[in-house]
Design a protein around this motif. Structure first.
Motif, mmCIF file in Angstrom:
data_model
loop_
_atom_site.group_PDB
_atom_site.id
_atom_site.type_symbol
_atom_site.label_atom_id
_atom_site.label_comp_id
_atom_site.label_asym_id
_atom_site.label_seq_id
_atom_site.Cartn_x
_atom_site.Cartn_y
_atom_site.Cartn_z
ATOM 1 N N GLU A 71 0.865 -1.173 0.000
ATOM 2 C CA GLU A 71 0.000 0.000 0.000
ATOM 3 C C GLU A 71 0.908 1.232 0.000
ATOM 4 N N CYS A 85 6.258 0.827 6.900
ATOM 5 C CA CYS A 85 4.836 1.191 7.006
ATOM 6 C C CYS A 85 3.908 0.146 6.388
ATOM 7 N N GLN A 86 4.461 -0.978 5.951
ATOM 8 C CA GLN A 86 3.662 -1.985 5.259
ATOM 9 C C GLN A 86 3.180 -3.083 6.208
ATOM 10 N N GLU A 97 2.177 4.829 0.389
ATOM 11 C CA GLU A 97 1.904 6.047 1.148
ATOM 12 C C GLU A 97 2.322 7.270 0.321
#
Length: 336
Positions: free
Chosen positions: A144, A220-221, A146
């Motif tokens: 995803e 951040c995954q 960012e």
């Protein structure tokens, strides 16, 4: 059609899937029943890999009740045990990684998720086991991206670099830069290879390394539930496989259907798939066992599946799966 098949088609192979207590055990019975009904030429072994009790399972994960085990073996399936050393209940998708070590070494294999139906002749699928691959029925679920974070290229390249793999040769250059389909990505609903031990050793090595010591680009995954699907393309690329396989014209098509959950099957799969499901579930001997699992009993035998079907126009389905799920849930028909 058989005259066009390559020599690899004749290579004997084993079928493998995970079976355990609850839904997966009953799905395994539907899978094996569909195989016997729709693939009479398949004469390989059918191996139901069963996790064994241990510290990573708070409850006994073995297939129960006994009539379910008997129904599987009556259809010629073999239940083989494996130990959960690294994943277990905390990450049950890890079963498909750890079970590979329990399969016969050096023998070609095809793994299917248990929530799959065989709808055509599996023996006619032109597997090239020297070039492993996996399901291309996928969406861009990972990574995803960012707004100010690493892009697809930076994220995926960091993983290839971590394992000494050539990143550039994995790309589909017909797709634009920073579009998810440019990067090698599979659904882990099926995959195949020439040796389950060689495949499994890399799968385990890569998955554990990604989980325990990920590159900074992954900070951040989420890896739950995506860990298996992050590691899988790296494994396939390392073993000389990729996205280009004649298998993709057959599996997730006329020969197999990865339906995921019964409400989703009734909502979005073809009438032919629904007919195949209900045909294999109709013999009294099978029906008696399947009724032991409430979602199957209600969906197939008590007509809830027909009610789900009626909620959707098959020519105008919602584009996102979440919208399908939400409509089923809002009408009180969701089960898993």
């Amino acid at each position: 059609m058989a005259a066009d098949l390559t020599d690899q088609t004749a290579t004997p192979f084993n079928l493998a899937l995970v079976g355990q207590s609850g839904r997966l055990g009953y799905e395994a019975l539907l899978f094996v029943a569909s195989l016997r009904a729709n693939s009479p030429k398949f004469n390989g072994r059918v191996l139901i890999c069963e996790p064994q009790p241990g510290p990573l399972w708070p409850k006994d994960p073995r297939i129960e009740p006994e009539d379910l085990r008997s129904a599987l073996t009556d259809l010629g399936a073999e239940i083989i045990p494996f130990d959960s050393v690294h994943f277990g209940a905390a990450y049950p998708y890890g079963n498909k990684i750890e079970m590979l070590s329990a399969l016969p070494k050096g023998e070609p294999f095809v793994f299917f998720d248990s929530d799959t139906l065989i709808t055509g002749e599996l023996a006619d699928v032109p597997f090239d086991f020297a070039k492993p691959s996996a399901s291309m029925r996928r969406t861009g679920t990972w990574p995803e991206i960012e707004l100010y974070g690493p892009g697809y290229t930076e994220t995926w390249k960091s993983l290839y670099d971590a394992f000494g793999l050539d990143f550039e040769s994995s790309l589909d250059l017909s797709e634009p830069d920073e579009y998810w389909e440019r990067y090698l990505y599979f659904n882990a609903g099926y995959f195949f290879g020439s040796c389950p031990h060689a495949f499994g050793e890399k799968f385990l090595e890569y998955a554990l390394a990604i989980a325990n010591d990920p590159p900074e680009t992954l900070v951040c995954q989420s890896l739950d539930p995506w860990l298996d699907q992050v590691a899988l393309p790296l494994v396939i690329h390392a073993l000389g496989g990729g996205r280009d396989s004649a298998v993709h014209d057959h599996l997730d098509g006329p020969v197999s259907c990865h339906y995921r959950l019964l409400p989703l099957l009734y909502a979005r799969e073809s009438e032919a798939v629904i007919a195949a499901l209900e045909a294999i579930a109709s013999p009294n001997k099978i029906k008696k066992v399947l009724k032991g699992y409430d979602p199957i009993k209600r969906m197939i035998y008590q007509g809830r599946g027909e009610k789900v079907r009626a909620l959707f126009d098959q020519n105008d389905m919602p584009r996102r799966e979440q919208a399908i799920r939400n409509r089923i849930k809002s009408n009180g028909f969701w089960m898993r």
